[in-house]
Scaffold this motif. Structure first.
Motif, short mmCIF file in Angstrom:
data_model
loop_
_atom_site.label_atom_id
_atom_site.label_comp_id
_atom_site.label_asym_id
_atom_site.label_seq_id
_atom_site.Cartn_x
_atom_site.Cartn_y
_atom_site.Cartn_z
N VAL A 13 0.82 -1.21 0.00
CA VAL A 13 0.00 0.00 0.00
C VAL A 13 0.85 1.26 0.00
CG1 VAL A 13 -1.84 1.23 1.16
CG2 VAL A 13 -1.80 -1.26 1.19
N ASN A 14 1.80 1.32 0.93
CA ASN A 14 2.67 2.49 0.97
C ASN A 14 4.04 2.15 0.43
OD1 ASN A 14 1.01 4.51 2.05
ND2 ASN A 14 1.19 3.59 4.08
N VAL A 17 8.95 3.08 -2.97
CA VAL A 17 9.32 3.76 -4.21
C VAL A 17 8.10 4.36 -4.89
CG1 VAL A 17 10.44 3.50 -6.43
CG2 VAL A 17 11.15 2.09 -4.52
N LEU A 18 7.06 3.57 -5.04
CA LEU A 18 5.96 3.97 -5.90
C LEU A 18 4.94 4.87 -5.19
CD1 LEU A 18 5.56 0.55 -7.62
CD2 LEU A 18 6.54 2.60 -8.61
N ALA A 19 4.92 4.89 -3.86
CA ALA A 19 3.97 5.76 -3.19
C ALA A 19 4.67 6.83 -2.36
CB ALA A 19 3.04 4.95 -2.30
N GLN A 20 5.87 6.54 -1.86
CA GLN A 20 6.55 7.49 -0.98
C GLN A 20 7.72 8.18 -1.64
OE1 GLN A 20 5.68 7.28 2.75
NE2 GLN A 20 6.11 5.14 3.16
N PHE A 21 8.09 7.76 -2.83
CA PHE A 21 9.16 8.41 -3.60
C PHE A 21 10.50 8.41 -2.89
CE2 PHE A 21 5.25 10.83 -4.57
CZ PHE A 21 5.09 10.42 -5.87
N LEU A 22 10.84 7.34 -2.21
CA LEU A 22 12.18 7.28 -1.63
C LEU A 22 12.98 6.22 -2.38
CD1 LEU A 22 11.29 7.49 2.15
CD2 LEU A 22 12.07 9.29 0.65
N ALA A 180 2.93 2.64 -10.63
CA ALA A 180 2.41 3.26 -9.41
C ALA A 180 0.89 3.23 -9.43
CB ALA A 180 2.91 4.69 -9.27
N LEU A 181 0.33 3.44 -10.61
CA LEU A 181 -1.13 3.40 -10.78
C LEU A 181 -1.64 2.01 -10.41
CD1 LEU A 181 -3.07 5.53 -11.79
CD2 LEU A 181 -2.89 4.58 -14.08
N MET A 184 -1.70 1.43 -6.77
CA MET A 184 -2.77 2.13 -6.06
C MET A 184 -3.97 1.21 -5.84
SD MET A 184 -2.83 5.96 -7.56
CE MET A 184 -4.41 6.34 -6.81
N PHE B 98 -4.17 6.65 6.49
CA PHE B 98 -3.55 6.01 5.33
C PHE B 98 -2.04 6.01 5.49
CE2 PHE B 98 -2.31 6.15 0.74
CZ PHE B 98 -2.72 4.87 0.47
N CYS C 25 14.17 12.08 -5.76
CA CYS C 25 13.21 11.76 -4.69
C CYS C 25 12.42 12.99 -4.24
CB CYS C 25 13.91 11.12 -3.50
SG CYS C 25 14.79 9.64 -3.94
N LEU C 28 10.00 14.28 -6.98
CA LEU C 28 8.72 13.59 -7.13
C LEU C 28 7.87 13.74 -5.87
CD1 LEU C 28 10.18 10.40 -8.76
CD2 LEU C 28 8.63 11.98 -9.87
N GLY C 29 8.52 13.72 -4.72
CA GLY C 29 7.78 13.64 -3.47
C GLY C 29 7.03 14.90 -3.06
N PHE C 100 10.86 15.16 3.77
CA PHE C 100 11.82 15.48 2.72
C PHE C 100 12.81 16.56 3.13
CE2 PHE C 100 8.70 13.17 0.33
CZ PHE C 100 9.51 12.36 -0.45
N ALA C 173 0.68 9.84 -6.84
CA ALA C 173 2.01 9.35 -7.20
C ALA C 173 2.22 9.12 -8.71
CB ALA C 173 2.29 8.07 -6.42
N PRO C 174 1.31 8.44 -9.42
CA PRO C 174 1.59 8.18 -10.84
C PRO C 174 1.83 9.46 -11.63
CG PRO C 174 -0.31 6.92 -10.11
CD PRO C 174 0.03 7.86 -9.00
N PHE C 177 5.51 10.72 -11.58
CA PHE C 177 6.43 10.00 -12.47
C PHE C 177 6.21 10.41 -13.92
CE2 PHE C 177 6.38 6.92 -8.90
CZ PHE C 177 7.74 6.76 -8.74
#
Lengths: 190, 193, 192
Positions: A13-14, A17-22, A180-181, A184, B98, C25, C28-29, C100, C173-174, C177
Motif C-alpha cells: 500500500v505504501n 518507491v511507488l507511493a513514498q518516492f524514496l 504506481a497506478l 494504487m 492512510f 526523490c 517527485l515527493g 523530505f 504518485a503516478p 512519475f
C-alpha cells in the motif's frame, strides 16, 4: 495481526518507491536487469534493517535520553554512512561470497535516501524496536519488489521502438507512473 | 594554492573532531535561538484550532483525561462562560490513517452534540485524504450538530452515517475514528464530573 | 568560464534534475503543488550555497581520505539549521514538506556539487555554482509542481482558476512519475 498490517502496508500500500518516492535514484539507475536488481534489493534489505536497529537504539538511549532530538538528522546520517562502510569491510573479510554478490551495491546505498527515510519514519511512527524491524525489513522488501518488477518491464522495453526523445529515463519514468497506478489498486486492503 | 594536508591518522582524527565540534556548537546555538519560535508556532496552531472549534468563551481550563483505548491521555480544553461549561474541545487522534496518525481538534456541546472540528496534523494523500481539512473541502462540516448517541460514527461502507471522501475511505475512517475516540473519552469525563 | 555562465549553466544545460537526473526523490515527493516545489527548492538552494561556501573555505585543511565524511557533517549541519528555522517560522510549509527536509542531506546534488565543484574551486565560484544549481533545482520543482497542480486540481499557487474536478491522478504518485518523464524529454529537446 498488527505486524501483518505493518507488513502488507509497507510492501504494497505504501510502497516506498511507488507511493513514498524514496530511493528513486537506484530505482532508475540499477533497474536495467533483473539479476542486478535482485542484488541491489538484497543489499538494501540488509542495510535498512541493520541501520533501523542502530538508529532506533541511538534515538531512544542517546538523543531522547539527553534531549538532543534536534541532532537527529546529523546523527543518523553519520551512523548510516559509517555503518555501510563497516558492513563493507566486515563482509569482505568474513564472507567473500556474499560480498561479491552485494558488495558493489554498498557504496551506492549510503546516499540512498530510502535508508535515512525509513530510519526517520520508524521514529516518527513511534514504533517499538520489534515493530521497527518488521516495518523496515518489509519496506525494504517492497523496494526490492518494485525494483524487480520494474527491471522485468525495462528488459522488454529495450526491444520496443520508443520515440527518440523519450528513450531511456523518460520512458522509464512514465512506466514507473503506470506501475504506481497499478499499486494504487492495493489501497483498500488494509 | 596551499598544499592539501596529508592523510595521516592524526590529521584525519583532528579534522573530523574539529568539524564535528564546530557543527555541534553551531547547531546547539541555532537550536537555542529557534526553540522559542518553534514552541510559539506550535502553541499558536493549537490556540487557533481551539478558537475555531469553540464558541466565544470567557475562560479556558486545560485538563488531561485518560483515554480508555490508549495508554496516553487526551488533552481537554473546557470553555466556561460565567462558570457554566459551554463546550469542550478535545485534542484527539487516530492511528488508522492512510499514512500514519491523524490528529484533530473536536469540540462537544455539554449535551454531547459535536460542535465543530479542525484538523491539526495529518500525512494523508494530497488531493484525496487532505480534503478533511476545512480549507480544502467542506467534507468535515457533516459532523457539526450531530449527536453520536443517534449518529453512528462510522463511514457508510462500514454501516455508519458518515459519507466518506470520494476515493479516500481510509482517511475518512481515521477522521471518524478520532472523533469516536474523543467522544468515548468525553463520556468518561462526563461520568466523573 | 565567466561567472554568468557559471550561474546559468544550472538552469537548463546542466539542470540538476532535468539534465543530470539528480535529486529525483524530493522532486517527485513534494511537487504536489507549485508552492511546495518552490519551498523545497529554496530550502535546498540555501543548503547548497552554504555547504559550497564552507567546503570551498576549508578544502585545504581536510585530508583527502576523510573528505566525504567531513562534507556530510557540514551538509547535515546546514540541513538541521533549515529544519529548525522552518519549524519555527514557516510551520505550515514544514508540515507539508515533512520527511523530505531532513532528506536534503542525502540529495545527491548537494554532496555532488561539494565534491565535484566546491572542493576544487575558489570561494566565489563555488557560491555562484551553488546558487545556480539551487535555482535550477527550484525551477524544475516549481514547474513540475505547477504542472501537477494545474492538471490535477485546476489551480496554481493555491488559486483555483478552472472550476470542477480535474485529472486527479496528476496530484497522486503516478502523475509525478509521468509528468517528470515528459519534462525530461522536453529538456533534452531544448538542449539539442
Amino acid at each position: 495481526m498488527e505486524y501483518i498490517i505493518i507488513i502488507i502496508s509497507a510492501i504494497f500500500v505504501n510502497n516506498i518507491v511507488l507511493a513514498q518516492f524514496l530511493g528513486i535514484c537506484p530505482f532508475v539507475g540499477v533497474s536495467n536487469k533483473i539479476s542486478t536488481s535482485i542484488g541491489m534489493g538484497g543489499a538494501v534489505l540488509f542495510v535498512i534493517t541493520l541501520s533501523t536497529i542502530v538508529t532506533w537504539l541511538i534515538q531512544t538511549y542517546v538523543l531522547n535520553a539527553l534531549g538532543l532530538h534536534f541532532l537527529q538528522t546529523i546523527a543518523f546520517i553519520v551512523v548510516i554512512a559509517s555503518l555501510v562502510q563497516m558492513v563493507e569491510i566486515i563482509l569482505k573479510k568474513v564472507s567473500p561470497a556474499l560480498y561479491s554478490a552485494l558488495g558493489v551495491f554498498l557504496p551506492l546505498i549510503s546516499t540512498n535516501c530510502a535508508v535515512l527515510g525509513v530510519a526517520i519514519l520508524t521514529i516518527q511512527k513511534e514504533y517499538t524496536l520489534i515493530e521497527g524491524v518488521v516495518f523496515s525489513s518489509s519496506t525494504a522488501l517492497g523496494f526490492g519488489l518494485a525494483l524487480v518488477i520494474f527491471a522485468g518491464i525495462r528488459e522488454h522495453l529495450d526491444l520496443m521502438e520508443v520515440p527518440k526523445g523519450m528513450r531511456g529515463v523518460p520512458i522509464a519514468l512514465v512506466t514507473a507512473g503506470i506501475l504506481a497506478l497499478a499499486f494504487m489498486g492495493f489501497t483498500g486492503i488494509v | 594554492m596551499a598544499a592539501k594536508r596529508e592523510s595521516t591518522f592524526v590529521n584525519m582524527l583532528s579534522t573530523l573532531l574539529v568539524i564535528t565540534l564546530v557543527a555541534a556548537f553551531t547547531l546547539g546555538s541555532v537550536y537555542n535561538l529557534t526553540k522559542e519560535p518553534i514552541a510559539l508556532a506550535k502553541q499558536k496552531k493549537l490556540e487557533e484550532a481551539i478558537r475555531m472549534v469553540l464558541p466565544e468563551f470567557e475562560r479556558l481550563e486545560a485538563i488531561k483525561i485518560k483515554s480508555d483505548r490508549e495508554e496516553d491521555s487526551l488533552q481537554f480544553f473546557v470553555a466556561y462562560q460565567a462558570d457554566t461549561v459551554i463546550g469542550v474541545a478535545i485534542n484527539t487522534f487516530s492511528n488508522k490513517g492512510f499514512s500514519g496518525e491523524v490528529r484533530i481538534m473536536v469540540s462537544f456541546a455539554p449535551d454531547g452534540t459535536i460542535y465543530n472540528t479542525s484538523v491539526l496534523d495529518h500525512k494523508e494523500t494530497p488531493g484525496l485524504g487532505d480534503k478533511m481539512q476545512k480549507n480544502k473541502s467542506d467534507w468535515s462540516n457533516q459532523f457539526n450538530g450531530m449527536n453520536p448517541v443517534s449518529y453512528r460514527l462510522k463511514v457508510v461502507k462500514d454501516g455508519g452515517d458518515v459519507d466518506a471522501i470520494t476515493a479516500a475511505t481510509i482517511s475518512s475512517r481515521a477522521f471518524t475514528d478520532a472523533v469516536q475516540h474523543a467522544y468515548d473519552t468525553f463520556l468518561t469525563y462526563q461520568k466523573e464530573n | 568560464m565567466n561567472q554568468i555562465q557559471n550561474l546559468t549553466k544550472g538552469f537548463i544545460k546542466e539542470n540538476p534534475v532535468l539534465a543530470q537526473l539528480l535529486g529525483l526523490c524530493p522532486t517527485l515527493g513534494v511537487t504536489t503543488s507549485a508552492f511546495n516545489g518552490l519551498g523545497m527548492g529554496l530550502a535546498t538552494t540555501f543548503v547548497l550555497v552554504s555547504s559550497n561556501l564552507v567546503v570551498s573555505l576549508v578544502k585545504n585543511f581536510i585530508p583527502d581520505k576523510v573528505r566525504i565524511p567531513s562534507f556530510i557533517v557540514i551538509i547535515a549541519s546546514f540541513v538541521t539549521v533549515v529544519e529548525l528555522v522552518m519549524q519555527g517560522f514557516v510551520p505550515a510549509l514544514f508540515d507539508q514538506l515533512g520527511l523530505f527536509i531532513p532528506l536534503i542531506v542525502v540529495n545527491c546534488i548537494v554532496l555532488g556539487r561539494a565534491e565535484a565543484f566546491a572542493s576544487k574551486n575558489t570561494v566565489a565560484s563555488s557560491v555562484i555554482d551553488g546558487l545556480g544549481m539551487g535555482l535550477g533545482f527550484s525551477m524544475a520543482l516549481t514547474i513540475l509542481g505547477a504542472l501537477r497542480e494545474i492538471l490535477g486540481s485546476g489551480a496554481l499557487f493555491g488559486f483555483k482558476f478552472i472550476p470542477g474536478e480535474m485529472i486527479l491522478v496528476f496530484v497522486l504518485a503516478p502523475g509525478a512519475f509521468i509528468g517528470l518523464g515528459y519534462l525530461i524529454a522536453l529538456t533534452r529537446k531544448l538542449n539539442k
